[in-house]
Design an enzyme around this catalytic site. Structure first.
Site, short mmCIF file in Angstrom:
data_model
loop_
_atom_site.label_atom_id
_atom_site.label_comp_id
_atom_site.label_asym_id
_atom_site.label_seq_id
_atom_site.Cartn_x
_atom_site.Cartn_y
_atom_site.Cartn_z
N TYR A 1 1.22 -3.02 -14.59
CA TYR A 1 2.08 -1.98 -15.15
C TYR A 1 3.41 -2.56 -15.63
O TYR A 1 4.02 -3.41 -14.98
CB TYR A 1 2.35 -0.90 -14.09
N LYS B 1 6.37 4.48 19.95
CA LYS B 1 6.65 5.49 18.93
C LYS B 1 6.09 5.07 17.58
O LYS B 1 5.76 3.91 17.35
CB LYS B 1 8.16 5.74 18.84
N MET C 1 -1.16 1.24 -6.81
CA MET C 1 -1.59 2.05 -5.68
C MET C 1 -2.72 1.40 -4.89
O MET C 1 -2.73 1.44 -3.65
CB MET C 1 -2.03 3.44 -6.16
N ARG D 1 24.73 7.64 17.50
CA ARG D 1 23.56 8.35 17.00
C ARG D 1 23.20 9.41 18.03
O ARG D 1 23.48 10.59 17.82
CB ARG D 1 22.42 7.35 16.76
#
Length: 359
Positions: free
Chosen positions: A254, A34, A302, A129
């Site tokens: 930053y 998955k 980023m 769950r």
């Protein structure tokens, strides 16, 4: 100069599968793929795991991608299906489905399908769950047995909540709850996830379903894959794209979140949260350059991170930087970033180049 790259070692992957078989020699293996095979590449990983007995995914689009990639082995939908049209697709594509609630059972009972579907009945033994109340096992099992849309050999499963901690009694309680409520059922069972395989041998049963450990990462608390004779499959790398001199008292990045205490040198690495590296990795998070450890300073941005090189002049423009991999466990980076290895692996973004290798 290669920028952000996830090098995927398929030999290590299959060594980890062999390790699963060593730990659970009497069990068949359902390899969990998955979330894009935990960030490693869904179809390529499945195609490489030729010795797995079956595959498991969360959702039907993942299963369809595997079939489109030529995968013919059994594929289990761990969340089952939620729409009648998906039930029809599961039947025609020969997917196995997990049934974990009344609505799914009702849908099966009232569908018109081209062929019966293989079913795994999931019991909720304490995870709370997905899964039916264990006391309803006999009733659900009888209804599945009598349903024309359900193939023979219904299997049963559950999921552990705390198997990563061998000092926690929850797993023992869940196993006891499971076995107590299936006394009248003698079909195949699947309890053990990666943590169950490593830490709880009594949970192995007919099937095991390794996920994280296939990729060389420890499923246990305060451990790394090497502690279980596992090999890291992903090696995340990039390169030094600039080297800067920074004077004592000057800040980097930053928010001016880091200030140099001495005259120093900074290496700029082409890797950031746009590639999936954790933005909240703090000052001191390690990287490997030329076999040596260096520390991140300043905020992750980023596209870039900054690393203090100090007075080490051996690092050059274009040098490779290992963010995690065989020399720097992803478990360690996760600890610095106050998260879990699963998240780091699954968060790799599409702009990262994937390179598959065999050793």
């Amino acid at each position: 100069m290669r920028l952000a790259c996830a090098e995927i070692n398929l030999s290590a992957l299959n060594q980890n599968l062999a390790r699963v078989r060593q730990l659970a020699p009497k069990s068949r293996v359902m390899a969990v793929l998955k979330a894009n095979a935990y960030g490693h590449g869904l179809v390529t990983i499945a195609q490489s795991l030729v010795d797995a007995d079956a595959f498991a995914v969360a959702r039907i689009d993942e299963a369809l991608a595997l079939r489109a990639g030529g995968v013919v082995k059994p594929i289990v939908l761990l969340e089952g299906v939620f729409r009648s049209e998906d039930l029809a697709i599961a039947a025609t594509s020969n997917f196995h489905i997990v049934v974990h609630d009344e609505a799914q059972l009702y849908m099966l009972e009232h569908a018109e399908l081209v062929s019966p579907i293989s079913v795994w009945l999931k019991l909720d033994t304490g995870m709370h769950r997905l899964g039916i109340e264990p006391s309803l096992c006999d009733d659900f099992y009888r209804r599945l047995e009598s349903c024309k849309n359900v193939a023979a050999n219904i299997k049963l499963m559950t999921h552990f909540a705390c198997a990563d901690d061998t000092q926690n009694s929850k797993t023992t309680e869940q196993m006891a709850h499971f076995f107590q409520n299936i006394k009248t059922v003698h079909n195949e069972l699947c309890l053990a996830n990666s943590a169950g395989i490593v830490g709880w041998p009594k949970s192995h049963c007919h099937w095991v379903r390794p996920g994280l450990m296939l990729y060389g990462v420890s499923p246990m608390l305060a451990a790394t894959g090497k502690d279980h004779a596992l090999n890291a499959v992903m090696r995340l790398t990039s390169s030094i794209i600039a080297i800067r001199n920074v004077k004592a008292g000057e800040t980097v990045g930053y928010g001016s979140a880091w200030r140099a205490s001495n005259n120093t040198r900074i290496g700029v690495v082409a890797m950031g949260y746009g590639d999936g590296y954790p933005r909240h990795a703090p000052n001191g998070t390690p990287v490997i350059i030329n076999g040596k450890r260096f520390s991140i300073v300043g905020r992750v941005s980023m596209d870039m991170i900054t690393v203090e090189l100090g007075d080490d002049h051996s690092v050059m423009l274009g040098d490779e930087v290992e963010l995690w991999g065989p020399n720097l466990p992803v478990e360690e980076i996760a600890q610095f970033a106050t998260t879990i290895p699963y998240e780091l692996l699954c968060n790799i973004t599409p702009r990262v180049e994937y390179k598959y290798i065999q050793e």
